[in-house]
Structures are given as structure tokens and as C-alpha cells.
Design an enzyme around this catalytic site. Structure first.
Site, PDB file in Angstrom:
ATOM      1  N   TYR A 135      39.712  57.529 -30.815  1.00 50.56           N
ATOM      2  CA  TYR A 135      39.621  56.213 -30.425  1.00 50.56           C
ATOM      3  C   TYR A 135      41.096  55.970 -29.912  1.00 50.56           C
ATOM      4  CZ  TYR A 135      38.570  51.268 -30.619  1.00 50.56           C
ATOM      5  OH  TYR A 135      38.377  49.869 -30.450  1.00 50.56           O
ATOM      6  N   LYS A 163      37.293  58.151 -26.708  1.00 54.14           N
ATOM      7  CA  LYS A 163      37.022  56.722 -26.407  1.00 54.14           C
ATOM      8  C   LYS A 163      38.148  55.941 -25.826  1.00 54.14           C
ATOM      9  CE  LYS A 163      35.869  51.882 -27.619  1.00 54.14           C
ATOM     10  NZ  LYS A 163      35.715  51.006 -28.631  1.00 54.14           N
ATOM     11  N   ILE A 205      31.570  52.872 -25.059  1.00 50.58           N
ATOM     12  CA  ILE A 205      31.207  52.215 -26.284  1.00 50.58           C
ATOM     13  C   ILE A 205      31.558  50.894 -26.032  1.00 50.58           C
ATOM     14  CG2 ILE A 205      32.167  51.791 -28.695  1.00 50.58           C
ATOM     15  CD1 ILE A 205      32.654  54.839 -28.784  1.00 50.58           C
TER      16      ILE A 205
END
Length: 291
Positions: A135, A163, A205
Site C-alpha cells: 500500500y 495499491k 481500492i
């Protein structure tokens, strides 16, 4: 090995007025998200206020989400902490609770080099036998995970995706073009969902999915069907709400929007829990565009 794809919701953490976790509403939101066609749930992300929760509360959120999901969609638990040691410990606990995968933010607050980031994720990947999404959110962590670091980390087969919440589309393109093609690149900036898909990404996301899940899911479905013009119309439709998010702490604005729409998810935990009349007015104006 799990391949992350589609629209994954970084589900909010509902709270009562005293800022304690509202388990009943969290279960309701799990079902609302799944019923809307969401491809996965990501508890304890930025929208889930992981930064404001105690360790016991994090474990309770994971337990509730896994229990209520009942295997219908994958659960990606956010287990990133400042230290490598704590991240490994929390990840192991999440595995015991039955999550399907982990989303791990890069270390924050401390100044780290790319070699530090590589060593951090290497230790985690070697310690936990679960799929891992890296992330990247430099505005919150103070560091950007370079594509060269992601490329090095692709040697670990349980690192399955990244992400990108940098908001820098060239950074996303580097992840797509210049790392390992098996890695699923996911948009973390909702304004870039369609563009990431068109560039070779696998999904997003999407924080706005907490508010308008069908809209985010629609972008992905239309793209999947090759109906790009219609997908672009939905992508553009997200812009007014995204503009309001910039008026305050974005995930707090998402939570406020849900409350105004009739979902009793309670306040964001302080220090960002206050009601802002200017933001409320802007949200109500934006809502009129989504009828």
C-alpha cells in the site's frame, strides 16, 4: 494464489457517539458492500481509521468483518504498523482470525530509505504465508515506494499486488509497466479508477465505494464489458464528490457523507471528528447530482 481484482471497498469503521466501535452497523455495512457487487473488503485501511484504533480494536474489527463476510468475498486486512516487528505480529493475528490477504502500508512517521522499505516487506513476506498487497500512500507516510523497490519485492510470490494512492499517474504507470506483470496494480485514487484499468491495472481500492458502491462497481463492470464510453461517464460522475473530499480529511468526509445519507456510522475519531457546516453544504449539493 489470490489475484486482487475488481473494486475493493476500504470499509469504514462505524462508531457510536462516544467513538466506540458500532458492531451492529459494521455488520450492516459489510452486507451492504457485498450486496452492491464489491469484489473484496479491506478493513483497517485509511477509511477504516486504522491510525486511530488500539490493537485490541483492530483485532475486533477484523473478527467482525471476517465473521460477517462468511467467505463471500476476500477480506484484505490492513496490518501495516510503523515497525516491522509489530507489523509481523499483527499480520499473524489477522491470519489466525481468518483473513484471506493483507494490505500493508509502508512504514510511516520514521524516515526510511528504499532499502529500508525493501527489507521491511521482505521480512513480512518471509514471515507470513498470506497474499500481500503493498500500500503506497506517500501523502500520509512521508515516503513513496519506488517502482524499482516493488520490482525487487516481486521475487516473493505472496506479494501479489500494489495499491497506489500517490495520485501520481506516472507512478502508477511505472508499477504497471516496469515491475512484474503478475502483480495486480490497483488504483488508490478514485479519480484514476478507469485510467488505471485502461493502463493494465486490475481494479481499485476505492474509498468512495463506501458512499456509492454501485457507481464504483459500475466503472469496473463497464470496462470489463468493453463499454469504455459508458465507464468514462461514471468515472466523471465521481468528480463532484471527490472535490468535496478535498475540503477536509478525505476519509472523515466519506464518513460524514454516509451519515448525511442515512447510514448511522457515527463520527470519525478525534481529532477530526467535528462537523463542518461548509463541508455539509457542499456534500448536500453534490448528492443532488447522484439521484
Amino acid at each position: 494464489m489470490l489475484v486482487p481484482e475488481g473494486i475493493i471497498s476500504p470499509i469504514i469503521t462505524p462508531m457510536h457517539d462516544d467513538e466506540l466501535i458500532n458492531e451492529k452497523e459494521l455488520r450492516i455495512q459489510v452486507n451492504r458492500m457485498i450486496d452492491s457487487g464489491i469484489a473484496g473488503l479491506f478493513p483497517l485501511g485509511t477509511n477504516g481509521e486504522f491510525y486511530a484504533l488500539t490493537t485490541d480494536e483492530k483485532l475486533e474489527v477484523i473478527r467482525i468483518v471476517v465473521d460477517e463476510t462468511k467467505g463471500r468475498v476476500p477480506v484484505y486486512a490492513g496490518t501495516g504498523c510503523i515497525s516491522t516487528r509489530e507489523t509481523i505480529w499483527l499480520s499473524a493475528k489477522a491470519k489466525e482470525l481468518g483473513v484471506d490477504a493483507l494490505s500493508i502500508v509502508s512504514p510511516y512517521y520514521v524516515a526510511v530509505t528504499q532499502d529500508d522499505i525493501y527489507s521491511h516487506f521482505t521480512a513480512i513476506a518471509k514471515s507470513i504465508e498470506l497474499p500481500i498487497i503493498i500500500y503506497n500512500i506517500p501523502a500520509r507516510t512521508g515516503n513513496n515506494i519506488d517502482y524499482t523497490t516493488v520490482k525487487r519485492l516481486a521475487e516473493f510470490t505472496n506479494i501479489v499486488g500494489v495499491k497506489d494512492s500517490s495520485g501520481n499517474f506516472d507512478n502508477t504507470l511505472r508499477y504497471v509497466e516496469d515491475t512484474d506483470r503478475r502483480l495486480a496494480v490497483l488504483a488508490g485514487n478514485d479519480s484514476l479508477i478507469l485510467w488505471t484499468l485502461l493502463a493494465g491495472g486490475k481494479g481499485a481500492i476505492a474509498g468512495t465505494a463506501n458512499v456509492y458502491p454501485e457507481l464504483s462497481v459500475g466503472i469496473y463492470k463497464l470496462w470489463k464489458e468493453g463499454r469504455i464510453k459508458e465507464a468514462m461517464e461514471l468515472q466523471i460522475k465521481l468528480r463532484p464528490f471527490r472535490d468535496v473530499m478535498r475540503m477536509g480529511n478525505p476519509n472523515s468526509v466519506v464518513k460524514r457523507a454516509m451519515n448525511l445519507l442515512g447510514y448511522p456510522v457515527g463520527p470519525a475519531r478525534g481529532p477530526v471528528a467535528g462537523v463542518n457546516e461548509k463541508i455539509d453544504s457542499a456534500l448536500k449539493a453534490a448528492f443532488k447530482l447522484y439521484k
